[in-house]
Design an enzyme around this catalytic site. Sequence first.
Site, PDB file in Angstrom:
ATOM      1  N   ALA A  78       0.865  -1.192   0.000  1.00 21.59           N
ATOM      2  CA  ALA A  78       0.000   0.000   0.000  1.00 21.59           C
ATOM      3  C   ALA A  78       0.896   1.235   0.000  1.00 21.59           C
ATOM      4  CB  ALA A  78      -0.883   0.008   1.242  1.00 21.59           C
ATOM      5  N   LYS A  79       0.319   2.379  -0.190  1.00 25.06           N
ATOM      6  CA  LYS A  79       1.058   3.645  -0.045  1.00 25.06           C
ATOM      7  C   LYS A  79       0.056   4.741   0.216  1.00 25.06           C
ATOM      8  CE  LYS A  79       5.352   5.105  -0.220  1.00 25.06           C
ATOM      9  NZ  LYS A  79       6.547   4.348   0.187  1.00 25.06           N
ATOM     10  N   GLY A  80       0.522   5.831   0.821  1.00 23.01           N
ATOM     11  CA  GLY A  80      -0.356   6.969   1.067  1.00 23.01           C
ATOM     12  C   GLY A  80       0.400   8.257   0.878  1.00 23.01           C
TER      13      GLY A  80
END
Length: 453
Positions: A144-146
């Site tokens: 994931a990434k944000g």
Amino acid sequence: MATKAKTEAVGERAETDKSPTAVDEERERAAAAGVPKPAGGAEVSNLDIVRFYFDRAVDRLELPDDVRTVFWTPYREVTVQIPVKLSDGRIHTFSGYRIQHNGARGPYKGGIRFHPEVDVDEVRALASLMTWKTAVANVPFGGAKGGVNCPADQLERSELQRITRSFMDKIEKVLGPTRDIPAPDVNTNAQVMAWMMDEYGKLHGHTPAICTGKPIALEGSYGREQATGRGCIFMFREAAPQLGLSPADTTFVVQGYGNVGSWAARILQQLGAKMVGASDATGAIRSDEGIDADDLATHLRDGGQLTEFPGTEVISPDDLLAIECDVLIPAALGGMIHEHNADRINTKMIIEGANSPTTPAADQILHEKGVWVIPDVMANAGGVVCSYFEWVQNLQHFRWSEREVNDKLGGIMRKAYRDVSARAKEERISLREAAYLVGIERVVEASRTRGYI
Ligand code: NAD
């Protein structure tokens, strides 16, 4: 981090208008005024870069198109509005993203980036890279990434805190210690993770395993801050004998003297190597006599400018890449090594501390020049491996010593290097191609065994 920027390029307007548009305008004005700007990135996006390497591996694995679609597209994408009143009295509306790419091998895992250039495509690219990285390192996480498109280096600490808390409030529903666990990335650090944990705790009770990279005082893991840089150097130690390099005779250059770059430099220096060039967003320096990695880190921590570090020559950021050295560590942003500068690179080995620093065209040029490239998808996995240790410790409210953490990190990084280099040798391909093959195969196998595909 959470201090006002010190460069002239920031100017008066940015003090009062911190919106992404204003930051862009400010950059254009600074360029017109002749203020030196950091080395530029490639025109090709991070998403194009990751897509290219992914497609090449999927072709080689002969996976069918329907499977390709499942593993290219993200599982879930969340975009949120973050309106925050800043100290200029105005409400600034930032955009925040959390993208969960694939969770077949475990909870989603990936950092949070605060940078004006953050956009949905960049976060998509970085999220998918995390899926392959956790698989190559063989830790039980997905990817994931944000990110938030705020100019973090120009914000007050209290402003950063408000943005962080507002962001967490809006994405907490898709997070959780068995669901998705954020960590630091560019312009976020242990303090930002502490605010995230605190905000999540208001709704769910004390939950240290909600994010990693926290301060030691809040159940952070010993060794986490150094882990990505340390992991790069474990990779160096594996690769060095293949290139006939001995650490004590090694010279190196670091592009991006932040968390990853400065720790990689300090740990490589402990082995006897000499840093001959370094850069950050404000400029670049070199010295054939050597730049002390610890002193430079202290100088920057105390508010000094990189270009004012004593005993060094200020050079253009592009010239940094041309310095003759044994090891180049790109540890800034994506796309910094591209077809227009790859030819000037004068090194034996590149260890990609940053994510997606090398475009496919540059990768080809480096391959033809015989440069040994240890790709991001394995080289900078030390951070997520240590995040895994932090998460395990948090779930048990237990703590390992720094030595235990570093030993375990070394074991996992060495295994990743050996798995990938064995595959590269077997198929006569680059480490990057081999790493993608290993990562994708593991994710596909987990997805099939679960019955997800
Ligand atoms: P950071 O914010 O601590 O450091 C980034 C550094 O890059 C800063 O010194 C900044 O001034 C410099 N920089 C920015 N633009 C530049 C330019 N144009 N030229 C030269 N330097 C420039 O961030 P970090 O956590 O060290 O992350 C650096 C890279 O490593 C990113 O690509 C990130 O995704 C990757 N990474 C970080 C971690 C981690 O654990 N922090 C883990 C894996 C990968």
